[in-house]
Design a protein around this motif. Structure first.
Motif, PDB file in Angstrom:
ATOM      1  N   ARG A  68      -8.729  -0.838  85.903  1.00 26.95           N
ATOM      2  CA  ARG A  68      -9.267  -0.180  85.033  1.00 26.95           C
ATOM      3  C   ARG A  68     -10.415  -0.977  84.219  1.00 26.95           C
ATOM      4  O   ARG A  68     -11.514  -0.671  83.967  1.00 26.95           O
ATOM      5  N   ALA A  69      -9.972  -2.227  84.060  1.00 25.80           N
ATOM      6  CA  ALA A  69     -11.134  -3.144  83.478  1.00 25.80           C
ATOM      7  C   ALA A  69     -12.291  -3.503  84.256  1.00 25.80           C
ATOM      8  O   ALA A  69     -13.322  -3.770  83.663  1.00 25.80           O
ATOM      9  N   THR A  70     -12.197  -3.562  85.584  1.00 20.07           N
ATOM     10  CA  THR A  70     -13.311  -3.852  86.444  1.00 20.07           C
ATOM     11  C   THR A  70     -13.993  -2.655  86.895  1.00 20.07           C
ATOM     12  O   THR A  70     -15.047  -2.628  87.612  1.00 20.07           O
ATOM     13  N   GLY A  71     -13.205  -1.262  86.512  1.00 18.55           N
ATOM     14  CA  GLY A  71     -13.843  -0.089  87.216  1.00 18.55           C
ATOM     15  C   GLY A  71     -13.482  -0.010  88.727  1.00 18.55           C
ATOM     16  O   GLY A  71     -14.289   1.123  89.299  1.00 18.55           O
ATOM     17  N   GLY A  72     -12.708  -0.918  89.434  1.00 25.38           N
ATOM     18  CA  GLY A  72     -12.558  -0.696  90.602  1.00 25.38           C
ATOM     19  C   GLY A  72     -11.457   0.822  90.982  1.00 25.38           C
ATOM     20  O   GLY A  72     -10.672   1.104  90.171  1.00 25.38           O
ATOM     21  N   PRO A  73     -11.705   1.191  92.059  1.00 24.95           N
ATOM     22  CA  PRO A  73     -10.835   2.250  92.612  1.00 24.95           C
ATOM     23  C   PRO A  73      -9.506   1.665  92.879  1.00 24.95           C
ATOM     24  O   PRO A  73      -9.482   0.647  93.502  1.00 24.95           O
ATOM     25  N   PRO A  74      -8.432   2.627  92.810  1.00 26.96           N
ATOM     26  CA  PRO A  74      -7.236   2.066  93.299  1.00 26.96           C
ATOM     27  C   PRO A  74      -7.154   2.050  94.855  1.00 26.96           C
ATOM     28  O   PRO A  74      -7.889   2.565  95.513  1.00 26.96           O
ATOM     29  N   MET A  75      -6.264   0.883  95.396  1.00 24.89           N
ATOM     30  CA  MET A  75      -6.150   0.897  96.689  1.00 24.89           C
ATOM     31  C   MET A  75      -5.082   1.613  97.419  1.00 24.89           C
ATOM     32  O   MET A  75      -4.013   1.812  96.799  1.00 24.89           O
ATOM     33  N   ARG A  76      -5.389   2.338  98.449  1.00 24.16           N
ATOM     34  CA  ARG A  76      -4.357   3.148  99.106  1.00 24.16           C
ATOM     35  C   ARG A  76      -3.338   2.073  99.879  1.00 24.16           C
ATOM     36  O   ARG A  76      -3.823   1.300 100.641  1.00 24.16           O
ATOM     37  N   PRO A  77      -2.144   2.277 100.150  1.00 21.35           N
ATOM     38  CA  PRO A  77      -1.348   1.407 100.658  1.00 21.35           C
ATOM     39  C   PRO A  77      -1.786   1.424 102.273  1.00 21.35           C
ATOM     40  O   PRO A  77      -2.175   2.664 102.795  1.00 21.35           O
ATOM     41  N   GLY A  78      -1.865   0.299 103.126  1.00 21.51           N
ATOM     42  CA  GLY A  78      -2.499   0.400 104.118  1.00 21.51           C
ATOM     43  C   GLY A  78      -3.842   0.053 104.395  1.00 21.51           C
ATOM     44  O   GLY A  78      -4.316   0.090 105.570  1.00 21.51           O
ATOM     45  N   SER A  79      -4.561   0.072 103.320  1.00 27.46           N
ATOM     46  CA  SER A  79      -6.116   0.102 103.486  1.00 27.46           C
ATOM     47  C   SER A  79      -6.581  -1.290 103.400  1.00 27.46           C
ATOM     48  O   SER A  79      -7.817  -1.528 103.825  1.00 27.46           O
ATOM     49  N   ALA A  80      -5.746  -2.333 103.213  1.00 33.15           N
ATOM     50  CA  ALA A  80      -6.302  -3.754 103.263  1.00 33.15           C
ATOM     51  C   ALA A  80      -6.127  -4.102 104.873  1.00 33.15           C
ATOM     52  O   ALA A  80      -5.170  -4.082 105.526  1.00 33.15           O
ATOM     53  N   GLN A  81      -7.417  -4.254 105.448  1.00 33.58           N
ATOM     54  CA  GLN A  81      -7.424  -4.750 106.957  1.00 33.58           C
ATOM     55  C   GLN A  81      -8.233  -6.135 106.987  1.00 33.58           C
ATOM     56  O   GLN A  81      -9.021  -6.363 106.024  1.00 33.58           O
ATOM     57  N   GLY A  82      -7.973  -6.702 108.011  1.00 30.84           N
ATOM     58  CA  GLY A  82      -8.775  -7.834 108.268  1.00 30.84           C
ATOM     59  C   GLY A  82      -8.485  -8.916 107.542  1.00 30.84           C
ATOM     60  O   GLY A  82      -9.160 -10.311 107.466  1.00 30.84           O
ATOM     61  N   LEU A  83      -7.134  -9.140 107.088  1.00 30.75           N
ATOM     62  CA  LEU A  83      -6.508 -10.034 106.277  1.00 30.75           C
ATOM     63  C   LEU A  83      -6.219 -11.420 107.548  1.00 30.75           C
ATOM     64  O   LEU A  83      -5.938 -10.994 108.573  1.00 30.75           O
ATOM     65  N   GLN A  84      -6.308 -12.329 107.084  1.00 34.04           N
ATOM     66  CA  GLN A  84      -6.314 -13.529 108.369  1.00 34.04           C
ATOM     67  C   GLN A  84      -5.408 -14.582 107.844  1.00 34.04           C
ATOM     68  O   GLN A  84      -5.787 -15.418 106.893  1.00 34.04           O
ATOM     69  N   LEU A  85      -4.607 -15.160 108.708  1.00 39.88           N
ATOM     70  CA  LEU A  85      -3.935 -16.240 108.690  1.00 39.88           C
ATOM     71  C   LEU A  85      -4.531 -17.167 109.781  1.00 39.88           C
ATOM     72  O   LEU A  85      -4.743 -16.884 110.727  1.00 39.88           O
ATOM     73  N   VAL A  86      -4.364 -18.508 109.375  1.00 36.45           N
ATOM     74  CA  VAL A  86      -4.418 -19.575 110.320  1.00 36.45           C
ATOM     75  C   VAL A  86      -3.448 -20.477 110.587  1.00 36.45           C
ATOM     76  O   VAL A  86      -2.686 -20.910 109.699  1.00 36.45           O
ATOM     77  N   VAL A  87      -3.204 -20.652 111.786  1.00 36.54           N
ATOM     78  CA  VAL A  87      -2.097 -21.649 112.307  1.00 36.54           C
ATOM     79  C   VAL A  87      -2.831 -22.760 113.275  1.00 36.54           C
ATOM     80  O   VAL A  87      -3.906 -22.495 113.929  1.00 36.54           O
ATOM     81  N   GLY A  88      -2.043 -23.782 113.450  1.00 34.12           N
ATOM     82  CA  GLY A  88      -2.522 -24.987 114.314  1.00 34.12           C
ATOM     83  C   GLY A  88      -1.877 -24.912 115.774  1.00 34.12           C
ATOM     84  O   GLY A  88      -2.637 -25.314 116.721  1.00 34.12           O
ATOM     85  N   ASP A  89      -1.007 -23.777 116.093  1.00 31.43           N
ATOM     86  CA  ASP A  89      -0.325 -23.408 117.191  1.00 31.43           C
ATOM     87  C   ASP A  89      -0.182 -22.041 117.296  1.00 31.43           C
ATOM     88  O   ASP A  89       0.977 -21.580 117.015  1.00 31.43           O
ATOM     89  N   LEU A  90      -1.044 -21.493 117.956  1.00 30.56           N
ATOM     90  CA  LEU A  90      -0.833 -19.993 118.030  1.00 30.56           C
ATOM     91  C   LEU A  90       0.427 -19.389 119.184  1.00 30.56           C
ATOM     92  O   LEU A  90       1.187 -18.609 118.597  1.00 30.56           O
ATOM     93  N   PRO A  91       0.537 -20.085 120.067  1.00 34.05           N
ATOM     94  CA  PRO A  91       1.861 -19.736 120.838  1.00 34.05           C
ATOM     95  C   PRO A  91       3.154 -19.831 120.012  1.00 34.05           C
ATOM     96  O   PRO A  91       3.947 -19.087 120.152  1.00 34.05           O
ATOM     97  N   ALA A  92       3.175 -20.875 119.302  1.00 31.78           N
ATOM     98  CA  ALA A  92       4.539 -21.175 118.474  1.00 31.78           C
ATOM     99  C   ALA A  92       4.538 -20.263 117.423  1.00 31.78           C
ATOM    100  O   ALA A  92       5.611 -19.724 117.250  1.00 31.78           O
ATOM    101  N   ALA A  93       3.403 -19.803 116.652  1.00 32.68           N
ATOM    102  CA  ALA A  93       3.325 -18.923 115.446  1.00 32.68           C
ATOM    103  C   ALA A  93       3.910 -17.622 116.247  1.00 32.68           C
ATOM    104  O   ALA A  93       4.628 -16.740 115.708  1.00 32.68           O
ATOM    105  N   HIS A  94       3.255 -17.317 117.325  1.00 27.41           N
ATOM    106  CA  HIS A  94       3.427 -15.851 117.958  1.00 27.41           C
ATOM    107  C   HIS A  94       5.011 -15.778 118.514  1.00 27.41           C
ATOM    108  O   HIS A  94       5.759 -14.784 118.173  1.00 27.41           O
ATOM    109  N   ALA A  95       5.486 -16.994 118.896  1.00 31.68           N
ATOM    110  CA  ALA A  95       6.991 -16.867 119.163  1.00 31.68           C
ATOM    111  C   ALA A  95       7.786 -16.820 118.109  1.00 31.68           C
ATOM    112  O   ALA A  95       9.090 -16.199 118.063  1.00 31.68           O
ATOM    113  N   GLU A  96       7.260 -17.682 116.752  1.00 28.83           N
ATOM    114  CA  GLU A  96       8.151 -17.364 115.891  1.00 28.83           C
ATOM    115  C   GLU A  96       8.420 -16.098 115.241  1.00 28.83           C
ATOM    116  O   GLU A  96       9.507 -15.363 114.711  1.00 28.83           O
TER     117      GLU A  96
END
Length: 151
Positions: A68-96
């Motif tokens: 309300r203070a910023t004039g922004g519209p409400p966000m719908r659940p599921g509307s956040a896309q393109g969020l990104q996490l970074v890891v040093g070992d992708l196969p290990a993160a995938h397995a975890e």
């Protein structure tokens, strides 16, 4: 002057379900779960991250004082896309995450043509390797391998 991103707010439909997913399934630390006058906020932080994730009631929905203070519209659940996490070992993160029961895509690599292709054992993953998943509301995440950065 340094500018840092400290918190990302996510829209969710069920705060307890999201807390279980991020805290238990993904293994993020639960920093706090508080209710202030009808505004419930849960904040979680991925291991090793300087940026936390917040979700709750009255945070980014139609009852949000901040929106309300910023004039922004409400966000719908599921509307956040393109969020990104970074890891040093992708196969290990995938397995975890797979071992924790999280539905994740296969590991994929961005080729020189800009298209994703399935990872082949021994292929370089640094900066170009990814896998993807969504939370229970459909908010979309990418996990990228970066084990070294340019100065």
């Amino acid at each position: 002057m340094n500018w840092t991103i400290e918190v990302i707010c996510l829209p969710v439909t069920d705060v307890d379900r999201a807390k279980e997913f991020y805290g238990e399934r993904l293994g993020f630390g639960v920093d706090f779960d508080t209710d202030q006058g009808g505004t419930r906020v849960v904040q979680v932080t991925p291991p090793g991250s300087g940026c936390s994730i917040a979700f709750g009631v009255g945070l980014v929905d139609e009852n949000s004082a901040v929106l309300r203070a910023t004039g922004g519209p409400p966000m719908r659940p599921g509307s956040a896309q393109g969020l990104q996490l970074v890891v040093g070992d992708l196969p290990a993160a995938h397995a975890e995450l797979t071992g924790r029961g999280v539905a994740v895509s296969p590991i994929q690599v961005f080729g020189r043509d800009g298209e994703l292709h399935p990872y082949r054992e021994g292929e370089e993953l640094d900066n170009v390797g990814f896998f993807f998943f969504s939370d229970p509301d459909g908010n979309g995440w990418a996990v990228q391998q970066i084990s070294s950065r340019l100065a």
